[in-house]
Design a protein around this motif. Structure first.
Motif, mmCIF file in Angstrom:
data_model
loop_
_atom_site.group_PDB
_atom_site.id
_atom_site.type_symbol
_atom_site.label_atom_id
_atom_site.label_comp_id
_atom_site.label_asym_id
_atom_site.label_seq_id
_atom_site.Cartn_x
_atom_site.Cartn_y
_atom_site.Cartn_z
ATOM 1 N N LYS A 28 49.405 38.456 43.325
ATOM 2 C CA LYS A 28 48.308 37.489 43.414
ATOM 3 C C LYS A 28 47.937 37.227 44.863
ATOM 4 O O LYS A 28 46.751 37.234 45.230
ATOM 5 C CB LYS A 28 48.716 36.188 42.723
ATOM 6 N N TRP A 57 40.779 40.745 48.607
ATOM 7 C CA TRP A 57 39.447 40.337 48.166
ATOM 8 C C TRP A 57 38.744 39.539 49.264
ATOM 9 O O TRP A 57 37.536 39.642 49.432
ATOM 10 C CB TRP A 57 39.498 39.539 46.871
ATOM 11 N N ASP A 87 35.290 36.748 37.213
ATOM 12 C CA ASP A 87 35.919 37.217 35.983
ATOM 13 C C ASP A 87 34.828 37.247 34.917
ATOM 14 O O ASP A 87 33.666 36.957 35.194
ATOM 15 C CB ASP A 87 37.126 36.365 35.574
ATOM 16 N N GLY A 88 35.178 37.599 33.728
ATOM 17 C CA GLY A 88 34.185 37.769 32.670
ATOM 18 C C GLY A 88 33.426 36.512 32.292
ATOM 19 O O GLY A 88 32.367 36.590 31.674
ATOM 20 N N LEU A 94 32.136 42.697 39.212
ATOM 21 C CA LEU A 94 33.158 42.338 38.232
ATOM 22 C C LEU A 94 34.153 43.480 38.029
ATOM 23 O O LEU A 94 35.371 43.282 38.074
ATOM 24 C CB LEU A 94 32.508 41.964 36.903
ATOM 25 N N LEU A 95 33.637 44.683 37.820
ATOM 26 C CA LEU A 95 34.516 45.827 37.585
ATOM 27 C C LEU A 95 35.308 46.207 38.829
ATOM 28 O O LEU A 95 36.483 46.585 38.733
ATOM 29 C CB LEU A 95 33.703 47.013 37.073
ATOM 30 N N ALA A 137 36.286 44.114 41.212
ATOM 31 C CA ALA A 137 37.320 43.093 41.382
ATOM 32 C C ALA A 137 38.486 43.329 40.432
ATOM 33 O O ALA A 137 39.656 43.260 40.834
ATOM 34 C CB ALA A 137 36.737 41.698 41.171
ATOM 35 N N THR A 138 38.189 43.614 39.173
ATOM 36 C CA THR A 138 39.270 43.802 38.208
ATOM 37 C C THR A 138 40.032 45.109 38.458
ATOM 38 O O THR A 138 41.250 45.159 38.259
ATOM 39 C CB THR A 138 38.755 43.755 36.755
ATOM 40 N N GLU A 166 42.236 44.412 41.505
ATOM 41 C CA GLU A 166 43.313 43.507 41.097
ATOM 42 C C GLU A 166 44.353 44.241 40.261
ATOM 43 O O GLU A 166 45.561 44.103 40.476
ATOM 44 C CB GLU A 166 42.735 42.339 40.311
ATOM 45 N N GLY A 167 43.897 45.046 39.323
ATOM 46 C CA GLY A 167 44.825 45.798 38.472
ATOM 47 C C GLY A 167 45.663 46.782 39.263
ATOM 48 O O GLY A 167 46.875 46.903 39.040
#
Length: 92
Positions: A22, A29, A39-40, A50-51, A53-54, A57-58
């Motif tokens: 985290k 970021w 987020d969504g 959005l994509l 960032a995820t 993060e993943g």
């Protein structure tokens, strides 16, 4: 048997990995965008943001988890002389 004794180490390692992942994602970021990562549930954001960032993060969470898991297992091995897992990958 070593897997049973390793369980508390794995749980603590997972918590540490989540915290580190985290913090690392927040730092990365912050270099990309001044806004919070979307987020969504955020209506006014682009699909690309959005994509991205995820995905970032993943990748960070997965890499952090793998590094902490490996370090925890190596430490457990140094303490006990028993590796809590498989010795080699299974063949296909």
């Amino acid at each position: 048997m070593s897997k049973l004794f390793f369980a508390p180490f794995g749980i603590v390692g997972g918590l540490i990995a989540g915290f580190l992942g985290k913090k690392l994602f927040e730092q990365v970021w912050g270099l990309i965008d001044r806004e919070e990562p979307p987020d969504g549930s955020v209506r006014r954001t682009t699909w690309g943001k959005l994509l991205a960032a995820t995905a970032i993060e993943g990748a960070i969470f997965r890499a952090t988890r793998a590094a902490v898991d490996r370090g925890t297992r190596a430490s457990f091995f140094r303490l006990t002389g028993s590796w809590p897992g498989d010795e080699a990958p299974e063949p296909k």
